[in-house]
Design a protein around this motif. Structure first.
Motif, short mmCIF file in Angstrom:
data_model
loop_
_atom_site.label_atom_id
_atom_site.label_comp_id
_atom_site.label_asym_id
_atom_site.label_seq_id
_atom_site.Cartn_x
_atom_site.Cartn_y
_atom_site.Cartn_z
N ARG A 41 0.85 -1.20 0.00
CA ARG A 41 0.00 0.00 0.00
C ARG A 41 0.88 1.24 0.00
O ARG A 41 1.84 1.31 0.78
CB ARG A 41 -0.88 -0.01 1.25
N ARG A 74 -2.43 -0.68 -3.61
CA ARG A 74 -3.44 0.32 -3.26
C ARG A 74 -2.75 1.65 -2.99
O ARG A 74 -1.89 1.74 -2.11
CB ARG A 74 -4.23 -0.13 -2.03
N ARG A 75 -3.12 2.65 -3.79
CA ARG A 75 -2.55 4.00 -3.58
C ARG A 75 -3.63 4.82 -2.90
O ARG A 75 -4.71 5.03 -3.47
CB ARG A 75 -2.15 4.62 -4.91
N GLN A 76 -3.32 5.31 -1.71
CA GLN A 76 -4.35 5.99 -0.92
C GLN A 76 -4.95 7.18 -1.65
O GLN A 76 -6.15 7.45 -1.52
CB GLN A 76 -3.77 6.42 0.44
N HIS A 79 -8.27 6.78 -3.38
CA HIS A 79 -9.42 6.24 -2.63
C HIS A 79 -10.01 7.22 -1.65
O HIS A 79 -10.54 6.81 -0.61
CB HIS A 79 -9.00 4.95 -1.91
N ASP A 211 -8.26 1.34 5.16
CA ASP A 211 -7.58 0.50 4.17
C ASP A 211 -7.32 -0.91 4.69
O ASP A 211 -7.50 -1.88 3.97
CB ASP A 211 -6.24 1.13 3.77
N GLN A 215 -8.83 -3.88 2.56
CA GLN A 215 -7.88 -4.81 1.94
C GLN A 215 -7.90 -6.18 2.62
O GLN A 215 -7.15 -7.06 2.23
CB GLN A 215 -6.46 -4.24 1.98
#
Ligand code: GLU
Length: 290
Positions: A41, A74-76, A79, A211, A215
């Motif tokens: 992440r 996952r790139r914050q 989101h 997250d 996730q």
């Protein structure tokens, strides 16, 4: 039982150093030993400090170290709607309030309080927010919200703790004072933490909790410097109805003088070590992993 899910969650605000390597390799080893998955992440919500070249370097350095992760990353920053939704859930419980003081104004308020005795500090050593914005009338608050004034959205910690009750987390590693097993969360030690700002609908605490849940993370393996942050994370999980992962806080890799590693110290940067001829196996040895 579904396989455990681990994650490594660096911020692309500098190059990785030996401390990151230790954390990432430990996550990898534990995932392999348990038949688990490892996720990556990118914690890039602080747009002023995060840079694309640091993110590219994270992928390069981890790949060089032999670390493979399950896609997608996952790139914050992609989101923000998820964090906004969580923030709205907390607001709907009347647990969020805006505070309009600048950093300098807060420092002044704290100094005034310290003049008449000790003012509490959070586990990182920063003075607690003095709570002044909670005293604003609803008219004044509405006026300020409608103006150009910047603000932070804070958790009303006393109200949040009253709602959540006593909380514990499962610690499989060790806290700074040897805490292990069922650790009692002490979120009140952090005061009215910032959850979001006018321009950014999230903060480290809020996004990490959202997250980890989205996730499906079951094991949080990270440095002991974040041990007491877990108190806030447990509280937010409880208020948002999210599952709680198990935690394993690991020892920190320190520099030769016993200090915390910084992203700008060349002696312990992975890129510098690699340029100096180090191989991935040498990095494992340097951080004390077999
Ligand atoms: N992004 C955080 C850091 O680089 C780690 C967050 C976490 O593992 O919970 O320090």
């Amino acid at each position: 039982m579904p396989p455990p899910v681990f994650r490594f969650a660096p911020s692309p605000n500098g190059y990785l150093h030996l401390g990151h390597a230790f954390s990432a390799l430990l996550n990898l080893d534990l995932a392999r030993q348990t038949g688990g998955r490892l996720l990556l992440r990118i914690e890039d919500i602080d747009l002023t400090r995060c840079k694309p070249e640091f993110e590219t370097a994270i992928y390069e350095d981890l790949t060089w170290l032999g670390i493979a992760w399950d896609e997608p990353v996952r790139r914050q920053s992609e989101h923000l709607a998820d964090y906004r939704e969580a923030l709205e859930k907390l607001s709907a419980q009347n647990l969020v309030f805006p505070s309009f003081e600048t950093r300098a104004e807060i420092a002044k308020l704290v100094a005034q309080r310290e003049a008449s005795g000790r003012w509490p500090r959070d586990p990182d050593g920063a003075p607690l927010y003095p709570g002044t914005a909670k005293l604003l009338s609803s008219d004044e608050r509405a006026r300020l919200l409608g103006s150009d004034a910047p603000y932070a959205l804070r958790l009303d910690m006393a109200a949040a703790c009253a709602r959540a009750g006593d909380l514990f987390w499962a610690e499989h590693g060790e806290g700074p004072d040897g805490e292990i097993g069922a650790v009692a969360a002490r979120p009140e030690a952090w005061g009215d933490v910032v959850l979001a700002r006018k321009e950014t609908p999230t903060s480290y605490h809020l996004s990490v909790v959202v997250d980890d849940a989205l996730q499906g993370v079951t094991e949080v393996v990270r440095g002991q410097d974040l041990f007491w942050s877990t108190s806030v994370h447990r509280l937010l999980q409880q208020l948002l109805g999210l599952p709680q992962p198990a935690y394993r806080h690991h020892r920190l890799i320190l520099d030769a003088a016993g200090g915390k590693l910084s992203k700008s110290t060349e002696a312990t940067g992975l890129r510098e070590l690699r340029a100096g001829g180090a191989r991935p196996a040498d990095i494992r040895g340097l951080v004390g992993l077999p």
